[in-house]
Design an enzyme around this catalytic site. Sequence first.
Site, PDB file in Angstrom:
ATOM      1  N   LYS A   1       4.499  -2.586 -16.303  1.00  0.00           N
ATOM      2  CA  LYS A   1       5.609  -3.425 -15.824  1.00  0.00           C
ATOM      3  C   LYS A   1       5.265  -4.903 -15.992  1.00  0.00           C
ATOM      4  CE  LYS A   1       7.224   0.262 -12.852  1.00  0.00           C
ATOM      5  NZ  LYS A   1       7.259   0.937 -11.553  1.00  0.00           N
TER       6      LYS A   1
ATOM      7  N   GLN B   1       5.570  -0.210  -5.452  1.00  0.00           N
ATOM      8  CA  GLN B   1       5.287   1.030  -6.177  1.00  0.00           C
ATOM      9  C   GLN B   1       5.093   2.187  -5.204  1.00  0.00           C
ATOM     10  OE1 GLN B   1       5.328   0.952  -9.524  1.00  0.00           O
ATOM     11  NE2 GLN B   1       4.708   3.067  -9.874  1.00  0.00           N
TER      12      GLN B   1
ATOM     13  N   ASP C   1      14.653  -1.883  -8.061  1.00  0.00           N
ATOM     14  CA  ASP C   1      14.634  -0.422  -8.231  1.00  0.00           C
ATOM     15  C   ASP C   1      16.017   0.181  -7.979  1.00  0.00           C
ATOM     16  OD1 ASP C   1      12.091   0.701  -8.879  1.00  0.00           O
ATOM     17  OD2 ASP C   1      11.332   0.222  -6.874  1.00  0.00           O
TER      18      ASP C   1
END
Length: 306
Positions: free
Chosen positions: A53, A97, A120
């Site tokens: 990422k 995460q 997200d």
Amino acid sequence: MAQLIDGKAVANALDEKTKAQVDEMIEAGMVRPGLTVILVGEDGASQVYVRRKIKACQKVGISSSEHRLPADTSQADLLALIEKLNNDPTVHGILCQVPLPAHIDTRLVLRSISPDKDVDGFHPVNVGRLSTGTGGIVPCTPLGVMILLQSVIDDFKGKDAVVIGKSNIVGKPVANLLLDAECTVTVTHIYTQGLPDICRKADIIVAAAGAPRLVKGDWVKPGAVIIDVGITRVLDEATGKEQLLGDVDFDNCQHAGAITPVPGGVGPMTIACLMANTVQAAKALQARPATADDLYEDAPDRSMFA
Ligand code: GUN
């Protein structure tokens, strides 16, 4: 032979668009989009994902920062960090995460991220915005699925779409996006009866069940478009090597109109969509004050789908 939908190529094209949008923002005097990734603990797979990422941010010109916290970080300390990032005007996207260590309430933590920085798309506010067709940040994998479909389908109106799997992170959001695109959508799951016949009528099949090679060749109508979200690691008994298997029997579905491979289909799209989401959030946050709860109430900017 079915047309192969090349996820890497579509992801690269999306990255180019994202980079061009970042350049335009800088030229217009806006703050460079910024993504912050939080990683709690030492999970090996998570470390790999986070590295990817951060690298993707560099590719498209998004500024990135990482908070690596020890596995015994308290929930209160993690929530305090997120609160600080929620109020930091240089941070437009916050990604915590998962999985998180067992002593931390994952749902609570994900809900503490400002919906306007929730790149997200997991926050219930964004889920609500998506299900009411009022924009918001769309979860990365479902967004990737739609962009792949748009690479081969011009007009979705009235198409019969079947979504296999009803998960909150793939099946349900994909179904909502297909509904928004005016498809007739059937969502199926493990207790669905007559799945083969349901699939046989479909113009579009999105398989997200996590069941290797579930979708057989004779379930697929000639010309249908198939997106395979499944990716399951299995041991090939003959070679002793690990294999990645999708939910679709790819070799026997070559009468489809178009199909994604596994790997190399949906996978590469996910991080490219995270980058696109970060830019969307950065634009929205700079267009209007971050305090407004209606940031995404207007018609969504879906130009990245085009
Ligand atoms: N862990 C594995 N994939 C993801 C993802 O897309 N988002 C977050 N927050 N954690 C993950």
